[in-house]
Scaffold this motif. Sequence first.
Motif, PDB file in Angstrom:
ATOM      1  N   ASN A  21       0.859  -1.182   0.000  1.00  0.00           N
ATOM      2  CA  ASN A  21       0.000   0.000   0.000  1.00  0.00           C
ATOM      3  C   ASN A  21       0.895   1.231   0.000  1.00  0.00           C
ATOM      4  OD1 ASN A  21      -2.783  -1.262   0.669  1.00  0.00           O
ATOM      5  ND2 ASN A  21      -1.369  -2.158   2.133  1.00  0.00           N
ATOM      6  N   VAL A  22       0.655   2.144  -0.919  1.00  0.00           N
ATOM      7  CA  VAL A  22       1.448   3.371  -0.970  1.00  0.00           C
ATOM      8  C   VAL A  22       0.742   4.391  -0.083  1.00  0.00           C
ATOM      9  CG1 VAL A  22       2.451   5.141  -2.445  1.00  0.00           C
ATOM     10  CG2 VAL A  22       2.241   2.784  -3.284  1.00  0.00           C
ATOM     11  N   SER A  23       1.400   4.789   1.006  1.00  0.00           N
ATOM     12  CA  SER A  23       0.789   5.722   1.967  1.00  0.00           C
ATOM     13  C   SER A  23       0.697   7.107   1.335  1.00  0.00           C
ATOM     14  CB  SER A  23       1.605   5.784   3.254  1.00  0.00           C
ATOM     15  OG  SER A  23       2.875   6.348   3.009  1.00  0.00           O
ATOM     16  N   THR A  24      -0.515   7.625   1.222  1.00  0.00           N
ATOM     17  CA  THR A  24      -0.721   8.953   0.634  1.00  0.00           C
ATOM     18  C   THR A  24      -1.766   9.709   1.445  1.00  0.00           C
ATOM     19  OG1 THR A  24      -2.375   8.035  -0.887  1.00  0.00           O
ATOM     20  CG2 THR A  24      -0.149   8.255  -1.729  1.00  0.00           C
ATOM     21  N   PRO A  25      -1.648  11.041   1.470  1.00  0.00           N
ATOM     22  CA  PRO A  25      -2.671  11.813   2.185  1.00  0.00           C
ATOM     23  C   PRO A  25      -4.054  11.517   1.612  1.00  0.00           C
ATOM     24  CG  PRO A  25      -0.821  13.214   1.568  1.00  0.00           C
ATOM     25  CD  PRO A  25      -0.619  11.892   0.874  1.00  0.00           C
ATOM     26  N   PRO A  26      -5.067  11.427   2.480  1.00  0.00           N
ATOM     27  CA  PRO A  26      -6.430  11.162   1.994  1.00  0.00           C
ATOM     28  C   PRO A  26      -6.895  12.251   1.023  1.00  0.00           C
ATOM     29  CG  PRO A  26      -6.315  11.014   4.396  1.00  0.00           C
ATOM     30  CD  PRO A  26      -5.008  11.555   3.926  1.00  0.00           C
ATOM     31  N   LEU A  27      -7.556  11.832  -0.035  1.00  0.00           N
ATOM     32  CA  LEU A  27      -8.069  12.759  -1.038  1.00  0.00           C
ATOM     33  C   LEU A  27      -9.444  13.281  -0.674  1.00  0.00           C
ATOM     34  CD1 LEU A  27      -7.036  10.642  -4.130  1.00  0.00           C
ATOM     35  CD2 LEU A  27      -5.870  12.668  -3.238  1.00  0.00           C
ATOM     36  N   SER A  28     -10.176  12.490   0.137  1.00  0.00           N
ATOM     37  CA  SER A  28     -11.551  12.831   0.473  1.00  0.00           C
ATOM     38  C   SER A  28     -11.951  12.027   1.705  1.00  0.00           C
ATOM     39  CB  SER A  28     -12.475  12.478  -0.699  1.00  0.00           C
ATOM     40  OG  SER A  28     -13.824  12.557  -0.324  1.00  0.00           O
ATOM     41  N   SER A  29     -12.894  12.563   2.473  1.00  0.00           N
ATOM     42  CA  SER A  29     -13.426  11.795   3.597  1.00  0.00           C
ATOM     43  C   SER A  29     -14.515  10.824   3.132  1.00  0.00           C
ATOM     44  CB  SER A  29     -13.977  12.732   4.667  1.00  0.00           C
ATOM     45  OG  SER A  29     -15.003  13.531   4.124  1.00  0.00           O
ATOM     46  N   ASP A  30     -14.929  10.941   1.892  1.00  0.00           N
ATOM     47  CA  ASP A  30     -15.933  10.046   1.315  1.00  0.00           C
ATOM     48  C   ASP A  30     -15.331   8.641   1.184  1.00  0.00           C
ATOM     49  OD1 ASP A  30     -17.639   8.570  -0.341  1.00  0.00           O
ATOM     50  OD2 ASP A  30     -18.068  10.272  -1.660  1.00  0.00           O
ATOM     51  N   PRO A  31     -15.914   7.632   1.850  1.00  0.00           N
ATOM     52  CA  PRO A  31     -15.337   6.289   1.792  1.00  0.00           C
ATOM     53  C   PRO A  31     -15.422   5.651   0.404  1.00  0.00           C
ATOM     54  CG  PRO A  31     -17.407   6.235   2.986  1.00  0.00           C
ATOM     55  CD  PRO A  31     -17.099   7.682   2.711  1.00  0.00           C
ATOM     56  N   TYR A  32     -16.154   6.269  -0.520  1.00  0.00           N
ATOM     57  CA  TYR A  32     -16.266   5.707  -1.868  1.00  0.00           C
ATOM     58  C   TYR A  32     -15.289   6.333  -2.848  1.00  0.00           C
ATOM     59  CZ  TYR A  32     -20.287   3.556   0.218  1.00  0.00           C
ATOM     60  OH  TYR A  32     -21.085   2.835   1.058  1.00  0.00           O
ATOM     61  N   VAL A  33     -14.528   7.307  -2.394  1.00  0.00           N
ATOM     62  CA  VAL A  33     -13.443   7.864  -3.199  1.00  0.00           C
ATOM     63  C   VAL A  33     -12.199   7.053  -2.861  1.00  0.00           C
ATOM     64  CG1 VAL A  33     -11.956   9.875  -3.558  1.00  0.00           C
ATOM     65  CG2 VAL A  33     -14.421  10.177  -3.316  1.00  0.00           C
ATOM     66  N   PRO A  34     -11.473   6.552  -3.858  1.00  0.00           N
ATOM     67  CA  PRO A  34     -10.288   5.745  -3.545  1.00  0.00           C
ATOM     68  C   PRO A  34      -9.334   6.476  -2.597  1.00  0.00           C
ATOM     69  CG  PRO A  34     -10.778   5.653  -5.889  1.00  0.00           C
ATOM     70  CD  PRO A  34     -11.684   6.691  -5.299  1.00  0.00           C
ATOM     71  N   LYS A  35      -8.776   5.711  -1.650  1.00  0.00           N
ATOM     72  CA  LYS A  35      -7.847   6.263  -0.656  1.00  0.00           C
ATOM     73  C   LYS A  35      -6.427   6.336  -1.188  1.00  0.00           C
ATOM     74  CE  LYS A  35     -10.745   6.773   2.675  1.00  0.00           C
ATOM     75  NZ  LYS A  35     -11.681   7.793   2.306  1.00  0.00           N
ATOM     76  N   GLY A  36      -6.119   5.495  -2.144  1.00  0.00           N
ATOM     77  CA  GLY A  36      -4.762   5.480  -2.677  1.00  0.00           C
ATOM     78  C   GLY A  36      -4.531   4.252  -3.527  1.00  0.00           C
ATOM     79  N   PHE A  37      -3.263   4.052  -3.845  1.00  0.00           N
ATOM     80  CA  PHE A  37      -2.840   2.942  -4.701  1.00  0.00           C
ATOM     81  C   PHE A  37      -2.221   1.828  -3.872  1.00  0.00           C
ATOM     82  CE2 PHE A  37      -2.189   6.601  -7.636  1.00  0.00           C
ATOM     83  CZ  PHE A  37      -2.885   6.146  -8.746  1.00  0.00           C
ATOM     84  N   TYR A  38      -2.264   0.625  -4.423  1.00  0.00           N
ATOM     85  CA  TYR A  38      -1.422  -0.446  -3.911  1.00  0.00           C
ATOM     86  C   TYR A  38      -0.879  -1.228  -5.096  1.00  0.00           C
ATOM     87  CZ  TYR A  38      -5.277  -3.930  -4.235  1.00  0.00           C
ATOM     88  OH  TYR A  38      -6.287  -4.759  -4.658  1.00  0.00           O
ATOM     89  N   LEU A  39       0.235  -1.909  -4.860  1.00  0.00           N
ATOM     90  CA  LEU A  39       0.953  -2.636  -5.907  1.00  0.00           C
ATOM     91  C   LEU A  39       0.859  -4.126  -5.632  1.00  0.00           C
ATOM     92  CD1 LEU A  39       4.244  -0.522  -5.838  1.00  0.00           C
ATOM     93  CD2 LEU A  39       2.102   0.009  -7.006  1.00  0.00           C
TER      94      LEU A  39
END
Length: 165
Positions: free
Chosen positions: A116-134
């Motif tokens: 999981n690539v740790s990134t600042p949250p883009l939105s508090s909406d749980p349906y907006v992707p939180k980030g990327f993983y490889l």
Amino acid sequence: MNTFTVTLEGLTSEALTRRLESAGIQPNTHAQTLLEPKFFDFSKTGKYRVQLVTVADLGFTEPANLPAIYRRIRERGFALCPLELAPYLRLSWRTQPTSRNSALTGQHKSPDSAVNVSTPPLSSDPYVPKGFYLRNVDGTLWLRGYICDDEHENALDTVFAVLAT
């Protein structure tokens, strides 16, 4: 744990997409959402030192949610990665171990060998992707986006990419 140096090249959306495609890297729909200009700054450049750490490496003795993990990352002297780092890390890291679990969806947990690539949250909406993983699944490299809410707990062996300072 592994440490990488990753260079963000500031490629345009089209050039980055072509590079990912030509490398055989597969995105899911959440990754495609994160690669939209409303989230992703295609002009971002720079060189970053990335380290892989587990939730346990961060000092947790029980599963933890993203807000707690991200606080601990900062407390331990690391930093969150820019969102734009993930595709460049995926492009540069071709030797990721193959997952023993080939299921791609519906797991509600981080699959083995996923990062999981740790990134600042883009939105508090749980349906907006939180980030990327490889992932490396059956020899195919994936750049995947994920969604979760703040209640989702990550197991102690969940791996995060963080910036080493």
